[in-house]
Design a protein around this motif. Sequence first.
Motif, mmCIF file in Angstrom:
data_model
loop_
_atom_site.group_PDB
_atom_site.id
_atom_site.type_symbol
_atom_site.label_atom_id
_atom_site.label_comp_id
_atom_site.label_asym_id
_atom_site.label_seq_id
_atom_site.Cartn_x
_atom_site.Cartn_y
_atom_site.Cartn_z
ATOM 1 N N LEU A 51 0.834 -1.204 0.000
ATOM 2 C CA LEU A 51 0.000 0.000 0.000
ATOM 3 C C LEU A 51 0.864 1.248 0.000
ATOM 4 O O LEU A 51 1.919 1.275 0.658
ATOM 5 C CB LEU A 51 -0.894 0.034 1.246
ATOM 6 C CG LEU A 51 -1.997 -1.018 1.375
ATOM 7 C CD1 LEU A 51 -2.632 -0.930 2.754
ATOM 8 C CD2 LEU A 51 -3.040 -0.840 0.297
ATOM 9 N N PRO A 52 0.439 2.308 -0.702
ATOM 10 C CA PRO A 52 1.104 3.608 -0.539
ATOM 11 C C PRO A 52 0.996 4.050 0.918
ATOM 12 O O PRO A 52 0.059 3.664 1.631
ATOM 13 C CB PRO A 52 0.308 4.542 -1.459
ATOM 14 C CG PRO A 52 -0.448 3.653 -2.379
ATOM 15 C CD PRO A 52 -0.698 2.377 -1.630
ATOM 16 N N LYS A 53 1.943 4.863 1.351
ATOM 17 C CA LYS A 53 1.996 5.284 2.755
ATOM 18 C C LYS A 53 0.657 5.832 3.236
ATOM 19 O O LYS A 53 0.178 5.483 4.323
ATOM 20 C CB LYS A 53 3.103 6.319 2.943
ATOM 21 C CG LYS A 53 3.229 6.838 4.366
ATOM 22 C CD LYS A 53 4.343 7.870 4.501
ATOM 23 C CE LYS A 53 4.428 8.422 5.918
ATOM 24 N NZ LYS A 53 5.498 9.443 6.061
ATOM 25 N N LYS A 54 0.039 6.692 2.454
ATOM 26 C CA LYS A 54 -1.215 7.318 2.872
ATOM 27 C C LYS A 54 -2.305 6.275 3.089
ATOM 28 O O LYS A 54 -3.043 6.323 4.093
ATOM 29 C CB LYS A 54 -1.664 8.345 1.825
ATOM 30 C CG LYS A 54 -2.916 9.110 2.211
ATOM 31 C CD LYS A 54 -3.264 10.149 1.151
ATOM 32 C CE LYS A 54 -4.535 10.909 1.529
ATOM 33 N NZ LYS A 54 -4.872 11.928 0.497
ATOM 34 N N LEU A 55 -2.416 5.324 2.172
ATOM 35 C CA LEU A 55 -3.432 4.282 2.305
ATOM 36 C C LEU A 55 -3.086 3.310 3.425
ATOM 37 O O LEU A 55 -3.981 2.776 4.090
ATOM 38 C CB LEU A 55 -3.602 3.534 0.984
ATOM 39 C CG LEU A 55 -4.255 4.319 -0.152
ATOM 40 C CD1 LEU A 55 -4.415 3.432 -1.388
ATOM 41 C CD2 LEU A 55 -5.606 4.887 0.271
ATOM 42 N N PHE A 56 -1.800 3.089 3.641
ATOM 43 C CA PHE A 56 -1.376 2.247 4.764
ATOM 44 C C PHE A 56 -1.820 2.870 6.077
ATOM 45 O O PHE A 56 -2.381 2.192 6.947
ATOM 46 C CB PHE A 56 0.142 2.062 4.746
ATOM 47 C CG PHE A 56 0.682 1.323 5.943
ATOM 48 C CD1 PHE A 56 0.574 -0.060 6.025
ATOM 49 C CD2 PHE A 56 1.312 2.012 6.976
ATOM 50 C CE1 PHE A 56 1.067 -0.750 7.133
ATOM 51 C CE2 PHE A 56 1.810 1.334 8.078
ATOM 52 C CZ PHE A 56 1.688 -0.047 8.161
ATOM 53 N N PHE A 57 -1.603 4.176 6.229
ATOM 54 C CA PHE A 57 -2.037 4.868 7.441
ATOM 55 C C PHE A 57 -3.547 4.742 7.618
ATOM 56 O O PHE A 57 -4.043 4.470 8.719
ATOM 57 C CB PHE A 57 -1.655 6.351 7.370
ATOM 58 C CG PHE A 57 -0.245 6.651 7.812
ATOM 59 C CD1 PHE A 57 0.789 5.764 7.598
ATOM 60 C CD2 PHE A 57 0.052 7.846 8.449
ATOM 61 C CE1 PHE A 57 2.085 6.025 7.988
ATOM 62 C CE2 PHE A 57 1.347 8.135 8.854
ATOM 63 C CZ PHE A 57 2.369 7.232 8.622
ATOM 64 N N ALA A 58 -4.289 4.954 6.524
ATOM 65 C CA ALA A 58 -5.745 4.904 6.600
ATOM 66 C C ALA A 58 -6.228 3.502 6.975
ATOM 67 O O ALA A 58 -7.161 3.347 7.784
ATOM 68 C CB ALA A 58 -6.349 5.336 5.274
ATOM 69 N N PHE A 59 -5.582 2.475 6.419
ATOM 70 C CA PHE A 59 -5.982 1.103 6.711
ATOM 71 C C PHE A 59 -5.693 0.752 8.161
ATOM 72 O O PHE A 59 -6.552 0.208 8.866
ATOM 73 C CB PHE A 59 -5.272 0.131 5.775
ATOM 74 C CG PHE A 59 -5.598 -1.310 6.049
ATOM 75 C CD1 PHE A 59 -6.838 -1.826 5.731
ATOM 76 C CD2 PHE A 59 -4.660 -2.146 6.645
ATOM 77 C CE1 PHE A 59 -7.152 -3.155 5.985
ATOM 78 C CE2 PHE A 59 -4.963 -3.473 6.911
ATOM 79 C CZ PHE A 59 -6.212 -3.979 6.583
ATOM 80 N N VAL A 60 -4.484 1.075 8.644
ATOM 81 C CA VAL A 60 -4.127 0.769 10.032
ATOM 82 C C VAL A 60 -5.058 1.487 10.996
ATOM 83 O O VAL A 60 -5.511 0.918 11.999
ATOM 84 C CB VAL A 60 -2.655 1.138 10.308
ATOM 85 C CG1 VAL A 60 -2.326 0.990 11.792
ATOM 86 C CG2 VAL A 60 -1.720 0.264 9.478
#
Length: 283
Positions: A210-219
């Motif tokens: 995942l791109p960093k932004k989407l990784f943050f949103a998912f976590v």
Amino acid sequence: MFKPFKFAQNVGPSLGMIQYALNNYWKFENIKEHCNVLEVGCGPGNTTHDYLLGLFPKTLQTYIGIDKSKPMVEYAQKHYQNDPRLKFKLMDITTDSLPNNFLQAFDHVLSFQCLQFVSDHRKSLSNIYRMTKPGGNTFFTLPVRSVLFDVYEELAQNDIWKPYLKDYRKFLTPTQFFVDPQPQLHFETILKEVGFSTVVCVSFDQNVVLPKKLFFAFVDSVCVYPIPKDLMDNFLEEVFEGMKRRKCVNDNNQDEQYVTTPCNFLIAYAIKPHLNSLAANSL
């Protein structure tokens, strides 16, 4: 997990695993006409409504999604309970008091990307067995190990995050902590001991990128720990740094950072024997 809107908006990584399981193993399911279906861990209901409900014939009688999160169930009831066959109810799969009308009531019991948040697999699978009709089946998937879970364990030792992650193991699959991990054997053993006849139980490695932004949103969307809102951004940065330390962060040609999360996933399908089969085996 108390953020139904955020979870519904960031379902992509979970949906990818669900789609893989359906594409490769749904053929074993032997869907029944006029069936009753139970889904364990329905979350905010969007995946249930948009993807899973359509897997069953038009003669489907009832599809009940359960979740132990009240905000999740209320969100699902508000946004997705528009089909008369579809209901969402508040229930913990590890309860000691199953509703009487749920006992041996379901032809198919499903659970997708939920049981990683359950520490007592024996109790949850025993309850699933008790709610499955003789001749019915269960089909479930979950990540049984994840580098992300390793990061949570590391942060649980940090003085800042320790108060919020002190019970982190209660919300993680015990297979995460096996020294010699053989998760398929763990689940096969429990399924057979509670009474199922296991047909398929496999685990395999897969990377979630995942791109960093989407990784943050998912976590953020799947975080089950009581991190205060004003500390969540700091917590996500700490998780990101933990992934960095594990060499899981890379840059692409546009200098955009991507996070690769190595996971081990499990897919299981098991049948509850017919009553006559149980009687024959007891002779």
